[in-house]
Design a protein around this motif. Structure first.
Motif, PDB file in Angstrom:
ATOM      1  N   PRO A   1       0.841  -1.199   0.000  1.00 16.76           N
ATOM      2  CA  PRO A   1       0.000   0.000   0.000  1.00 16.76           C
ATOM      3  C   PRO A   1       0.877   1.251   0.000  1.00 16.76           C
ATOM      4  CG  PRO A   1      -0.694  -1.546   1.709  1.00 16.76           C
ATOM      5  CD  PRO A   1       0.620  -2.039   1.191  1.00 16.76           C
ATOM      6  N   VAL A   2       0.283   2.388  -0.320  1.00 18.82           N
ATOM      7  CA  VAL A   2       0.970   3.668  -0.224  1.00 18.82           C
ATOM      8  C   VAL A   2       0.691   4.222   1.173  1.00 18.82           C
ATOM      9  CG1 VAL A   2       1.171   6.010  -1.112  1.00 18.82           C
ATOM     10  CG2 VAL A   2       0.773   4.099  -2.696  1.00 18.82           C
ATOM     11  N   TYR A   3       1.740   4.344   1.968  1.00 18.70           N
ATOM     12  CA  TYR A   3       1.602   4.849   3.330  1.00 18.70           C
ATOM     13  C   TYR A   3       1.944   6.338   3.342  1.00 18.70           C
ATOM     14  CZ  TYR A   3       1.558  -0.036   4.787  1.00 18.70           C
ATOM     15  OH  TYR A   3       1.255  -1.364   4.948  1.00 18.70           O
ATOM     16  N   VAL A   4       1.005   7.149   3.810  1.00 14.02           N
ATOM     17  CA  VAL A   4       1.234   8.590   3.912  1.00 14.02           C
ATOM     18  C   VAL A   4       1.214   8.979   5.381  1.00 14.02           C
ATOM     19  CG1 VAL A   4       0.470  10.892   3.275  1.00 14.02           C
ATOM     20  CG2 VAL A   4       0.126   8.977   1.682  1.00 14.02           C
ATOM     21  N   GLY A   5       2.337   9.448   5.877  1.00 12.14           N
ATOM     22  CA  GLY A   5       2.407   9.956   7.240  1.00 12.14           C
ATOM     23  C   GLY A   5       2.332  11.471   7.220  1.00 12.14           C
ATOM     24  N   TRP A   6       1.404  12.038   7.988  1.00 12.51           N
ATOM     25  CA  TRP A   6       1.221  13.497   7.980  1.00 12.51           C
ATOM     26  C   TRP A   6       0.868  13.921   9.400  1.00 12.51           C
ATOM     27  CZ3 TRP A   6       0.514  16.285   3.015  1.00 12.51           C
ATOM     28  CH2 TRP A   6       0.412  17.672   3.188  1.00 12.51           C
ATOM     29  N   VAL A   7       1.703  14.761   9.988  1.00 12.16           N
ATOM     30  CA  VAL A   7       1.489  15.211  11.359  1.00 12.16           C
ATOM     31  C   VAL A   7       0.322  16.187  11.411  1.00 12.16           C
ATOM     32  CG1 VAL A   7       2.502  16.474  13.300  1.00 12.16           C
ATOM     33  CG2 VAL A   7       3.910  14.895  11.961  1.00 12.16           C
ATOM     34  N   LYS A   8      -0.626  15.945  12.296  1.00  8.03           N
ATOM     35  CA  LYS A   8      -1.715  16.896  12.488  1.00  8.03           C
ATOM     36  C   LYS A   8      -1.150  18.202  13.043  1.00  8.03           C
ATOM     37  CE  LYS A   8      -5.531  13.664  13.183  1.00  8.03           C
ATOM     38  NZ  LYS A   8      -6.617  13.192  14.093  1.00  8.03           N
ATOM     39  N   GLY A   9      -1.663  19.313  12.510  1.00  7.57           N
ATOM     40  CA  GLY A   9      -1.142  20.621  12.876  1.00  7.57           C
ATOM     41  C   GLY A   9      -0.252  21.201  11.796  1.00  7.57           C
ATOM     42  N   PHE A  10       0.210  20.363  10.856  1.00 10.92           N
ATOM     43  CA  PHE A  10       1.031  20.820   9.742  1.00 10.92           C
ATOM     44  C   PHE A  10       0.142  20.879   8.498  1.00 10.92           C
ATOM     45  CE2 PHE A  10       3.924  19.992   6.142  1.00 10.92           C
ATOM     46  CZ  PHE A  10       4.848  21.010   6.328  1.00 10.92           C
ATOM     47  N   HIS A  11      -0.330  22.078   8.162  1.00 12.55           N
ATOM     48  CA  HIS A  11      -1.189  22.285   6.992  1.00 12.55           C
ATOM     49  C   HIS A  11      -2.328  21.252   6.960  1.00 12.55           C
ATOM     50  CE1 HIS A  11       1.629  25.264   5.476  1.00 12.55           C
ATOM     51  NE2 HIS A  11       2.606  24.399   5.668  1.00 12.55           N
ATOM     52  N   ASP A  12      -3.173  21.344   7.970  1.00 15.43           N
ATOM     53  CA  ASP A  12      -4.243  20.357   8.150  1.00 15.43           C
ATOM     54  C   ASP A  12      -5.208  20.286   6.971  1.00 15.43           C
ATOM     55  OD1 ASP A  12      -3.395  19.419  10.615  1.00 15.43           O
ATOM     56  OD2 ASP A  12      -4.504  20.923  11.734  1.00 15.43           O
ATOM     57  N   ASP A  13      -5.421  21.410   6.255  1.00 12.87           N
ATOM     58  CA  ASP A  13      -6.337  21.376   5.115  1.00 12.87           C
ATOM     59  C   ASP A  13      -5.835  20.433   4.030  1.00 12.87           C
ATOM     60  OD1 ASP A  13      -4.184  23.096   4.779  1.00 12.87           O
ATOM     61  OD2 ASP A  13      -5.262  24.430   3.404  1.00 12.87           O
ATOM     62  N   GLU A  14      -4.503  20.374   3.842  1.00 19.83           N
ATOM     63  CA  GLU A  14      -3.938  19.460   2.841  1.00 19.83           C
ATOM     64  C   GLU A  14      -3.978  18.024   3.362  1.00 19.83           C
ATOM     65  OE1 GLU A  14      -3.151  20.390  -0.241  1.00 19.83           O
ATOM     66  OE2 GLU A  14      -3.843  22.383   0.354  1.00 19.83           O
ATOM     67  N   ARG A  15      -3.776  17.853   4.652  1.00 16.89           N
ATOM     68  CA  ARG A  15      -3.870  16.501   5.232  1.00 16.89           C
ATOM     69  C   ARG A  15      -5.272  15.945   5.052  1.00 16.89           C
ATOM     70  NH1 ARG A  15      -4.976  13.216   9.621  1.00 16.89           N
ATOM     71  NH2 ARG A  15      -3.238  11.917  10.373  1.00 16.89           N
ATOM     72  N   GLU A  16      -6.285  16.801   5.175  1.00 18.66           N
ATOM     73  CA  GLU A  16      -7.665  16.349   5.029  1.00 18.66           C
ATOM     74  C   GLU A  16      -7.942  15.826   3.622  1.00 18.66           C
ATOM     75  OE1 GLU A  16     -10.070  15.851   7.276  1.00 18.66           O
ATOM     76  OE2 GLU A  16      -8.426  16.241   8.670  1.00 18.66           O
ATOM     77  N   LYS A  17      -7.294  16.416   2.632  1.00 16.28           N
ATOM     78  CA  LYS A  17      -7.446  15.898   1.266  1.00 16.28           C
ATOM     79  C   LYS A  17      -7.039  14.424   1.212  1.00 16.28           C
ATOM     80  CE  LYS A  17      -6.361  20.139  -1.321  1.00 16.28           C
ATOM     81  NZ  LYS A  17      -5.413  20.694  -2.330  1.00 16.28           N
ATOM     82  N   LEU A  18      -5.899  14.125   1.790  1.00 13.80           N
ATOM     83  CA  LEU A  18      -5.407  12.754   1.783  1.00 13.80           C
ATOM     84  C   LEU A  18      -6.269  11.854   2.648  1.00 13.80           C
ATOM     85  CD1 LEU A  18      -1.600  13.491   1.928  1.00 13.80           C
ATOM     86  CD2 LEU A  18      -2.770  12.264   0.095  1.00 13.80           C
ATOM     87  N   ALA A  19      -6.741  12.388   3.777  1.00 14.15           N
ATOM     88  CA  ALA A  19      -7.584  11.584   4.658  1.00 14.15           C
ATOM     89  C   ALA A  19      -8.856  11.147   3.941  1.00 14.15           C
ATOM     90  CB  ALA A  19      -7.929  12.377   5.912  1.00 14.15           C
ATOM     91  N   SER A  20      -9.383  11.991   3.059  1.00 17.92           N
ATOM     92  CA  SER A  20     -10.577  11.625   2.293  1.00 17.92           C
ATOM     93  C   SER A  20     -10.269  10.553   1.257  1.00 17.92           C
ATOM     94  CB  SER A  20     -11.152  12.865   1.594  1.00 17.92           C
ATOM     95  OG  SER A  20     -10.257  13.338   0.593  1.00 17.92           O
ATOM     96  N   PHE A  21      -8.976  10.366   0.978  1.00 18.07           N
ATOM     97  CA  PHE A  21      -8.518   9.378  -0.010  1.00 18.07           C
ATOM     98  C   PHE A  21      -8.100   8.084   0.672  1.00 18.07           C
ATOM     99  CE2 PHE A  21      -6.213   7.837  -3.686  1.00 18.07           C
ATOM    100  CZ  PHE A  21      -6.821   8.467  -4.754  1.00 18.07           C
ATOM    101  N   ASN A  22      -8.285   8.008   1.974  1.00 17.96           N
ATOM    102  CA  ASN A  22      -7.818   6.876   2.771  1.00 17.96           C
ATOM    103  C   ASN A  22      -8.550   5.596   2.382  1.00 17.96           C
ATOM    104  OD1 ASN A  22      -6.753   5.206   4.752  1.00 17.96           O
ATOM    105  ND2 ASN A  22      -6.893   6.757   6.339  1.00 17.96           N
ATOM    106  N   THR A  23      -7.860   4.680   1.725  1.00 15.64           N
ATOM    107  CA  THR A  23      -8.438   3.414   1.279  1.00 15.64           C
ATOM    108  C   THR A  23      -7.471   2.290   1.605  1.00 15.64           C
ATOM    109  OG1 THR A  23      -7.418   3.512  -0.921  1.00 15.64           O
ATOM    110  CG2 THR A  23      -9.549   4.641  -0.647  1.00 15.64           C
ATOM    111  N   GLU A  24      -7.759   1.092   1.106  1.00 16.99           N
ATOM    112  CA  GLU A  24      -6.826  -0.020   1.305  1.00 16.99           C
ATOM    113  C   GLU A  24      -5.516   0.213   0.557  1.00 16.99           C
ATOM    114  OE1 GLU A  24      -8.637  -3.666   0.242  1.00 16.99           O
ATOM    115  OE2 GLU A  24     -10.049  -3.667   1.920  1.00 16.99           O
ATOM    116  N   ARG A  25      -5.564   1.034  -0.487  1.00 17.99           N
ATOM    117  CA  ARG A  25      -4.363   1.299  -1.289  1.00 17.99           C
ATOM    118  C   ARG A  25      -3.578   2.498  -0.773  1.00 17.99           C
ATOM    119  NH1 ARG A  25      -5.830   1.620  -7.462  1.00 17.99           N
ATOM    120  NH2 ARG A  25      -3.586   1.248  -7.665  1.00 17.99           N
ATOM    121  N   VAL A  26      -4.251   3.405  -0.097  1.00 17.95           N
ATOM    122  CA  VAL A  26      -3.604   4.591   0.460  1.00 17.95           C
ATOM    123  C   VAL A  26      -4.012   4.717   1.925  1.00 17.95           C
ATOM    124  CG1 VAL A  26      -3.315   7.083   0.323  1.00 17.95           C
ATOM    125  CG2 VAL A  26      -3.649   5.761  -1.777  1.00 17.95           C
ATOM    126  N   LEU A  27      -3.050   4.605   2.825  1.00 18.50           N
ATOM    127  CA  LEU A  27      -3.312   4.648   4.256  1.00 18.50           C
ATOM    128  C   LEU A  27      -2.657   5.896   4.849  1.00 18.50           C
ATOM    129  CD1 LEU A  27      -2.620   0.888   5.039  1.00 18.50           C
ATOM    130  CD2 LEU A  27      -4.807   1.970   4.522  1.00 18.50           C
TER     131      LEU A  27
END
Length: 214
Positions: free
Chosen positions: A165-191
């Protein structure tokens, strides 16, 4: 790593006579770096007589034989046991997740561990994620921006090359609006999770998939 902006004006004296004026200026920026690790080459030492490739001289070849390293005659190499090779890669990933230090660490007190990381195991050696997170334009100029279309294209075009899978690590508090984009993409292929958690997930996966080390 982000650093708070400030100025420290003072004097420095390292010799006899008048002190030397100096200025200590901090800055804040976001740094992006690409890295790749050849899992098959980890713990594999070659004696090929080619510039940049030879790790073993005659003395170390004899030492490799005594230590019982696996001889890969066709590749002109000796290889450590699989568990030791895996342990070394895991130690590297663990260190990257907990990176600390830097010049004047006590004075600056600045985190240097990555705020964002994208990890995956692929069949090839090219980094396939350089355009998933890019520099913004306009009001976002100089800031990291997630391109979900680029991420989807990577998943489609390189589906046969992605072994994990594609693992994306993103610290909360660091440009949270961009992190939310990825969080909405959270699937079995992207975690999506904290960087420490995705490094730990990759470390576990190396134990579960020894074939990746080949």
């Amino acid at each position: 790593a982000p650093v708070t902006i400030t100025d420290d004006f003072g004097t420095m004296s390292r010799h006899d006579g008048d002190p030397v004026p100096h200025e200590h200026q901090f800055y804040r920026t976001t740094l992006k770096g690409l890295f790749s690790l050849n899992l098959g080459a980890c713990g594999t030492f070659t004696y090929r007589r080619k510039t940049g490739f030879r790790h073993l001289d005659d003395i170390r070849i004899e030492e490799a034989k005594r230590e019982g390293l696996t001889h890969l005659e066709r590749e002109q190499s000796y290889r450590l046991p699989l568990d030791e090779r895996t342990r070394r890669v895991q130690a590297l990933l663990n260190g990257m997740a907990r990176m600390e230090g830097g010049a004047k660490q006590t004075i600056h007190y600045t985190a240097v561990a990555p705020a964002v990381v994208v990890l995956a195991v692929t069949r090839g050696g090219n980094n396939i994620f350089p355009y998933v997170i890019t520099e913004g334009k306009g009001e976002k100029r100089g800031l990291p921006v997630v391109n979900l279309d680029a991420l989807q294209e990577v998943l489609d075009v390189f589906s046969d090359e992605l072994l994990s899978p594609v693992y994306v690590g993103w610290v909360k508090g660091f440009h949270d609006d961009e992190r939310e984009k990825l969080a909405s993409f959270n699937t079995e292929r992207v975690l999506v999770s904290h960087p420490l958690h995705v490094f730990e997930a990759m470390i576990r996966n190396l134990n579960e998939h020894p074939e990746w080390m080949e």
